[in-house]
Design a protein around this motif. Structure first.
Motif, PDB file in Angstrom:
ATOM      1  N   VAL A  66      77.783 -11.676  80.998  1.00 33.38           N
ATOM      2  CA  VAL A  66      76.775 -10.684  81.646  1.00 33.38           C
ATOM      3  C   VAL A  66      75.752 -10.542  80.530  1.00 33.38           C
ATOM      4  CG1 VAL A  66      76.236  -8.504  82.189  1.00 33.38           C
ATOM      5  CG2 VAL A  66      78.528  -9.422  82.828  1.00 33.38           C
ATOM      6  N   ASP A  88      68.849  -3.766  82.307  1.00 36.76           N
ATOM      7  CA  ASP A  88      69.658  -4.276  83.353  1.00 36.76           C
ATOM      8  C   ASP A  88      70.097  -5.363  82.936  1.00 36.76           C
ATOM      9  OD1 ASP A  88      70.399  -4.635  86.009  1.00 36.76           O
ATOM     10  OD2 ASP A  88      68.588  -5.512  86.474  1.00 36.76           O
ATOM     11  N   CYS A  91      74.364 -11.538  85.958  1.00 38.08           N
ATOM     12  CA  CYS A  91      75.735 -12.104  85.868  1.00 38.08           C
ATOM     13  C   CYS A  91      75.876 -13.293  86.390  1.00 38.08           C
ATOM     14  CB  CYS A  91      76.508 -11.095  86.673  1.00 38.08           C
ATOM     15  SG  CYS A  91      78.249 -11.070  86.303  1.00 38.08           S
ATOM     16  N   MET A 112      73.644  -8.351  88.561  1.00 41.22           N
ATOM     17  CA  MET A 112      74.664  -7.271  88.365  1.00 41.22           C
ATOM     18  C   MET A 112      74.299  -5.895  89.110  1.00 41.22           C
ATOM     19  SD  MET A 112      76.524  -6.328  85.006  1.00 41.22           S
ATOM     20  CE  MET A 112      75.345  -5.324  84.092  1.00 41.22           C
ATOM     21  N   SER A 113      72.976  -5.266  89.067  1.00 44.69           N
ATOM     22  CA  SER A 113      72.753  -4.033  89.353  1.00 44.69           C
ATOM     23  C   SER A 113      71.488  -4.112  90.555  1.00 44.69           C
ATOM     24  CB  SER A 113      72.297  -3.153  88.255  1.00 44.69           C
ATOM     25  OG  SER A 113      71.313  -3.524  87.467  1.00 44.69           O
ATOM     26  N   TYR A 127      68.712   0.761  85.005  1.00 51.40           N
ATOM     27  CA  TYR A 127      69.189   1.735  84.421  1.00 51.40           C
ATOM     28  C   TYR A 127      67.787   2.297  83.493  1.00 51.40           C
ATOM     29  CZ  TYR A 127      73.964   1.367  85.925  1.00 51.40           C
ATOM     30  OH  TYR A 127      74.927   0.929  86.721  1.00 51.40           O
ATOM     31  N   LEU A 133      74.233   2.096  81.299  1.00 50.60           N
ATOM     32  CA  LEU A 133      74.292   0.844  81.849  1.00 50.60           C
ATOM     33  C   LEU A 133      75.887   0.147  81.373  1.00 50.60           C
ATOM     34  CD1 LEU A 133      73.619  -1.965  83.073  1.00 50.60           C
ATOM     35  CD2 LEU A 133      72.545  -2.268  81.042  1.00 50.60           C
ATOM     36  N   GLN A 136      78.813   2.162  82.606  1.00 50.35           N
ATOM     37  CA  GLN A 136      79.135   1.783  84.020  1.00 50.35           C
ATOM     38  C   GLN A 136      79.558   0.624  84.496  1.00 50.35           C
ATOM     39  OE1 GLN A 136      76.599   4.105  86.761  1.00 50.35           O
ATOM     40  NE2 GLN A 136      77.139   2.829  88.671  1.00 50.35           N
ATOM     41  N   GLU A 137      78.684  -0.508  83.925  1.00 50.22           N
ATOM     42  CA  GLU A 137      78.675  -1.877  84.179  1.00 50.22           C
ATOM     43  C   GLU A 137      79.865  -2.636  83.610  1.00 50.22           C
ATOM     44  OE1 GLU A 137      77.418  -2.764  87.138  1.00 50.22           O
ATOM     45  OE2 GLU A 137      75.910  -1.369  87.475  1.00 50.22           O
ATOM     46  N   ILE A 138      80.129  -2.211  82.215  1.00 48.99           N
ATOM     47  CA  ILE A 138      81.066  -3.108  81.465  1.00 48.99           C
ATOM     48  C   ILE A 138      82.179  -2.252  81.134  1.00 48.99           C
ATOM     49  CG2 ILE A 138      81.214  -4.247  79.146  1.00 48.99           C
ATOM     50  CD1 ILE A 138      78.893  -5.428  80.838  1.00 48.99           C
ATOM     51  N   ASN A 141      84.260  -1.213  84.382  1.00 47.60           N
ATOM     52  CA  ASN A 141      84.851  -2.160  85.140  1.00 47.60           C
ATOM     53  C   ASN A 141      86.185  -2.286  84.846  1.00 47.60           C
ATOM     54  OD1 ASN A 141      85.090  -4.336  86.979  1.00 47.60           O
ATOM     55  ND2 ASN A 141      83.352  -5.296  86.485  1.00 47.60           N
TER      56      ASN A 141
END
Length: 154
Positions: A66, A88, A91, A112-113, A127, A133, A136-138, A141
């Motif tokens: 990512v 942002d 990925c 990714m988003s 975001y 970001l 939430q995304e890293i 998960n």
């Protein structure tokens, strides 16, 4: 034979690195919709990268790389310019190794988003808060472990 993906493997593979970087930056540009003539999209600013390791080896998406970027664009008026900033990630899914230990080049690129925190924003997904970001995304998960690294080898 199973190899664990490591940052040094990625950084040592110039073919993968160059193509992955171009793919990620293309994703970010494709994720914009700046159709007004007074909107100016600036080059994405690279921040960091993460490897996400699938905890389940049979996971559908497997390992991910990512790239996290700061995105900004300007709305230009006659007498002033307004700047907008978002963050942002883009990925590469299914990053793995060949049997000889080299990186496979059949990764699947994907943004990714797909959302925005800016009310009524129709121009860019992402975001407005960098920390959110990452949370939430890293970190959020739970199917993956993660490792941060710098993909830009400059």
């Amino acid at each position: 034979m199973r190899f664990k993906l490591k940052p040094e493997n990625i950084l040592a593979d110039s073919f993968f690195l160059e193509n992955a970087t171009k793919t990620i930056e293309t994703q970010l540009k494709d994720n914009t919709n700046l159709y007004y003539t007074n909107w100016v999209y600036n080059e994405p600013e690279y921040i960091t990268s993460y490897i996400l390791y699938a905890k389940d080896e049979n996971a559908r998406i497997q390992n991910m790389v990512v790239g996290i970027y700061k995105l900004n664009w300007d709305k230009v008026y006659d007498d002033r310019t307004e700047n907008y900033v978002m963050y942002d990630g883009a990925c590469l899914y299914n990053v793995s190794f060949n049997d000889d230990g080299t990186l496979k080049s059949d990764y699947v690129p994907h943004s990714m988003s797909y959302h925005s925190e800016i009310i009524a924003n129709q121009f860019l997904s992402g975001y407005s808060d960098y920390d959110q970001l990452i949370r939430q995304e890293i970190y959020g998960n739970s199917d993956y472990d993660h490792q941060e690294f710098n993909m830009k080898n400059e």
